[in-house]
Design a protein around this motif. Sequence first.
Motif, PDB file in Angstrom:
ATOM      1  N   GLY A 198      53.397  11.723  -1.929  1.00  0.00           N
ATOM      2  CA  GLY A 198      53.983  10.479  -1.435  1.00  0.00           C
ATOM      3  C   GLY A 198      52.953   9.565  -0.815  1.00  0.00           C
ATOM      4  N   ALA A 199      52.015  10.148  -0.073  1.00  0.00           N
ATOM      5  CA  ALA A 199      50.967   9.343   0.563  1.00  0.00           C
ATOM      6  C   ALA A 199      50.083   8.667  -0.474  1.00  0.00           C
ATOM      7  N   LEU A 200      49.773   9.358  -1.557  1.00  0.00           N
ATOM      8  CA  LEU A 200      48.968   8.764  -2.626  1.00  0.00           C
ATOM      9  C   LEU A 200      49.676   7.559  -3.238  1.00  0.00           C
ATOM     10  N   MET A 201      50.970   7.669  -3.418  1.00  0.00           N
ATOM     11  CA  MET A 201      51.720   6.547  -3.986  1.00  0.00           C
ATOM     12  C   MET A 201      51.716   5.348  -3.048  1.00  0.00           C
ATOM     13  N   ARG A 202      51.840   5.593  -1.760  1.00  0.00           N
ATOM     14  CA  ARG A 202      51.835   4.482  -0.796  1.00  0.00           C
ATOM     15  C   ARG A 202      50.484   3.778  -0.787  1.00  0.00           C
ATOM     16  N   GLU A 203      49.418   4.528  -0.968  1.00  0.00           N
ATOM     17  CA  GLU A 203      48.082   3.939  -0.968  1.00  0.00           C
ATOM     18  C   GLU A 203      47.898   2.944  -2.102  1.00  0.00           C
ATOM     19  N   MET A 204      48.636   3.126  -3.214  1.00  0.00           N
ATOM     20  CA  MET A 204      48.474   2.245  -4.365  1.00  0.00           C
ATOM     21  C   MET A 204      49.128   0.886  -4.160  1.00  0.00           C
ATOM     22  N   GLY A 205      50.110   0.830  -3.264  1.00  0.00           N
ATOM     23  CA  GLY A 205      50.859  -0.415  -3.084  1.00  0.00           C
ATOM     24  C   GLY A 205      51.894  -0.570  -4.178  1.00  0.00           C
ATOM     25  N   ASN A 206      52.955  -1.296  -3.896  1.00  0.00           N
ATOM     26  CA  ASN A 206      54.020  -1.598  -4.857  1.00  0.00           C
ATOM     27  C   ASN A 206      54.898  -0.398  -5.223  1.00  0.00           C
ATOM     28  N   TRP A 207      54.636   0.774  -4.640  1.00  0.00           N
ATOM     29  CA  TRP A 207      55.389   1.964  -5.016  1.00  0.00           C
ATOM     30  C   TRP A 207      56.019   2.633  -3.794  1.00  0.00           C
ATOM     31  N   ALA A 208      56.452   1.819  -2.840  1.00  0.00           N
ATOM     32  CA  ALA A 208      57.045   2.380  -1.617  1.00  0.00           C
ATOM     33  C   ALA A 208      58.321   3.158  -1.927  1.00  0.00           C
ATOM     34  N   ASP A 209      59.153   2.632  -2.842  1.00  0.00           N
ATOM     35  CA  ASP A 209      60.396   3.340  -3.180  1.00  0.00           C
ATOM     36  C   ASP A 209      60.088   4.667  -3.870  1.00  0.00           C
ATOM     37  N   ALA A 210      59.119   4.657  -4.775  1.00  0.00           N
ATOM     38  CA  ALA A 210      58.731   5.894  -5.451  1.00  0.00           C
ATOM     39  C   ALA A 210      58.197   6.904  -4.442  1.00  0.00           C
ATOM     40  N   ALA A 211      57.412   6.439  -3.476  1.00  0.00           N
ATOM     41  CA  ALA A 211      56.866   7.329  -2.449  1.00  0.00           C
ATOM     42  C   ALA A 211      57.985   7.970  -1.639  1.00  0.00           C
ATOM     43  N   GLU A 212      59.013   7.180  -1.317  1.00  0.00           N
ATOM     44  CA  GLU A 212      60.145   7.718  -0.551  1.00  0.00           C
ATOM     45  C   GLU A 212      60.910   8.761  -1.379  1.00  0.00           C
ATOM     46  N   ILE A 213      61.095   8.484  -2.673  1.00  0.00           N
ATOM     47  CA  ILE A 213      61.766   9.441  -3.553  1.00  0.00           C
ATOM     48  C   ILE A 213      60.995  10.760  -3.567  1.00  0.00           C
ATOM     49  N   ILE A 214      59.677  10.667  -3.715  1.00  0.00           N
ATOM     50  CA  ILE A 214      58.839  11.869  -3.755  1.00  0.00           C
ATOM     51  C   ILE A 214      58.935  12.641  -2.442  1.00  0.00           C
ATOM     52  N   LEU A 215      58.837  11.939  -1.331  1.00  0.00           N
ATOM     53  CA  LEU A 215      58.858  12.593  -0.026  1.00  0.00           C
ATOM     54  C   LEU A 215      60.173  13.328   0.213  1.00  0.00           C
ATOM     55  N   GLN A 216      61.274  12.789  -0.338  1.00  0.00           N
ATOM     56  CA  GLN A 216      62.605  13.336  -0.023  1.00  0.00           C
ATOM     57  C   GLN A 216      63.203  14.203  -1.127  1.00  0.00           C
ATOM     58  N   HIS A 217      62.501  14.430  -2.238  1.00  0.00           N
ATOM     59  CA  HIS A 217      63.181  15.077  -3.361  1.00  0.00           C
ATOM     60  C   HIS A 217      63.464  16.562  -3.154  1.00  0.00           C
ATOM     61  N   HIS A 218      62.925  17.134  -2.075  1.00  0.00           N
ATOM     62  CA  HIS A 218      63.299  18.509  -1.722  1.00  0.00           C
ATOM     63  C   HIS A 218      64.198  18.570  -0.488  1.00  0.00           C
ATOM     64  N   GLU A 219      64.669  17.416  -0.026  1.00  0.00           N
ATOM     65  CA  GLU A 219      65.701  17.405   1.002  1.00  0.00           C
ATOM     66  C   GLU A 219      67.021  17.851   0.363  1.00  0.00           C
ATOM     67  N   GLN A 220      67.933  18.375   1.178  1.00  0.00           N
ATOM     68  CA  GLN A 220      69.225  18.831   0.675  1.00  0.00           C
ATOM     69  C   GLN A 220      70.348  18.128   1.437  1.00  0.00           C
ATOM     70  N   CYS A 221      71.437  17.877   0.747  1.00  0.00           N
ATOM     71  CA  CYS A 221      72.515  17.094   1.342  1.00  0.00           C
ATOM     72  C   CYS A 221      73.128  17.767   2.570  1.00  0.00           C
ATOM     73  N   ASN A 222      72.982  19.087   2.679  1.00  0.00           N
ATOM     74  CA  ASN A 222      73.507  19.783   3.857  1.00  0.00           C
ATOM     75  C   ASN A 222      72.492  19.869   4.994  1.00  0.00           C
ATOM     76  N   GLY A 223      71.344  19.209   4.827  1.00  0.00           N
ATOM     77  CA  GLY A 223      70.339  19.182   5.885  1.00  0.00           C
ATOM     78  C   GLY A 223      69.393  20.367   5.888  1.00  0.00           C
ATOM     79  N   ALA A 224      69.466  21.233   4.856  1.00  0.00           N
ATOM     80  CA  ALA A 224      68.655  22.453   4.836  1.00  0.00           C
ATOM     81  C   ALA A 224      67.342  22.289   4.076  1.00  0.00           C
ATOM     82  N   GLY A 225      67.014  21.070   3.640  1.00  0.00           N
ATOM     83  CA  GLY A 225      65.803  20.867   2.844  1.00  0.00           C
ATOM     84  C   GLY A 225      64.583  20.571   3.681  1.00  0.00           C
TER      85      GLY A 225
END
Length: 363
Positions: A261-288
């Motif tokens: 996620g940090a690498l994506m933020r460094e490139m600029g223009n990919w803040a949404d992609a960086a957020e997706i990457i950072l959160q893709h192992h989160e779980q809806c029940n809060g256990a991620g």
Amino acid sequence: MTTVTFSTPDAEMVADFFNDFEEAYQASEHLLLQLEKDPKNGALLNDLFRRVHTIKGNLIYVGLADICPILQSVEDVLEPLRRGRLRYDDLLSDVILLAMDTTHELVENRLQQEPNPFSAEHMQFICEKISLIANCESSQRASIIGQAIKALDPAAELAAPDSEFSKHGVAMNNDLRFFAQLLPAIDQRSPYWAGRTQRIAELALSMNSAASAPIDPNQLLAAVYMHDFAMAFLPLELLHKPEKYTSQERLRVQAHVQTSGALMREMGNWADAAEIILQHHEQCNGAGYPNNLAEQDICEGAKVLAIADAFDACVNSRAHVDQPQRPLIRAILEINRYAGSQFSQAWVNIFNQIARPKRNQSR
């Protein structure tokens, strides 16, 4: 090639039967998953055998006897399992699960007066391979099971070349082309990763399209391309470790979401992609991880990527032990099993719209 022809039973009788069949079918799926956790449980095996036998009898009663051979082949395998002459494992579970799913499809086709998707020769081949599992030499069993699985579910990939992503609203640009150029090197880092990123991208983008594209497709594709980039820099002995990770090893693996996620933020223009990457192992029940976010705090792209990533991992979970791929129906059930807890129920509903038709088309 000979085509199986169906008799036409009374439509009302079949409709009544189908309601009972649906209940028995769902119960059978549940029993199979329970047996994987407790494979020596005789009560579960007996219950499964009774349900399969009852379904077979009801098929005969409503004039659908020509569907029964596939259930008879399942009984041929269940009987030695009940007697302790055959060991239950997840490979056998896949075969039985696929056979039940195929029966379900055949009954649905009949109810809707659609043609049988299988030729007589192919149906006979399927039944012979399943029945043979019970009596073959133990050294041949894995190979025969693999043949049965392939006959029941000949395609197990959701894949599309990058050039087809335009149908999902992707507008290729220099950054996306750069990410795409990195993929061969990343996928070659491990022999078990080949083609996975493209498969995940096709499923994630298809889900987004089916939901009328609430997620920017360029941002979603960038996130898919780069979500495991940092994983490629971990030692292979860690990536391929068959045992459970130690707590320290788990932290090393989990850190890939922050690094990527940090690498994506460094490139600029990919803040949404960086957020997706950072959160893709989160779980809806809060256990991620990494932040134990609840469903309302997880971005939609991460919810989609979580499902697509887990689905591909389930289908290909046996790559490291040189066994057949998991069938699609198995992976579909696993995703649905965790709907509302690990995965977003709303996005699992969308996933089902994509994955189940793909399974039917693969036949």
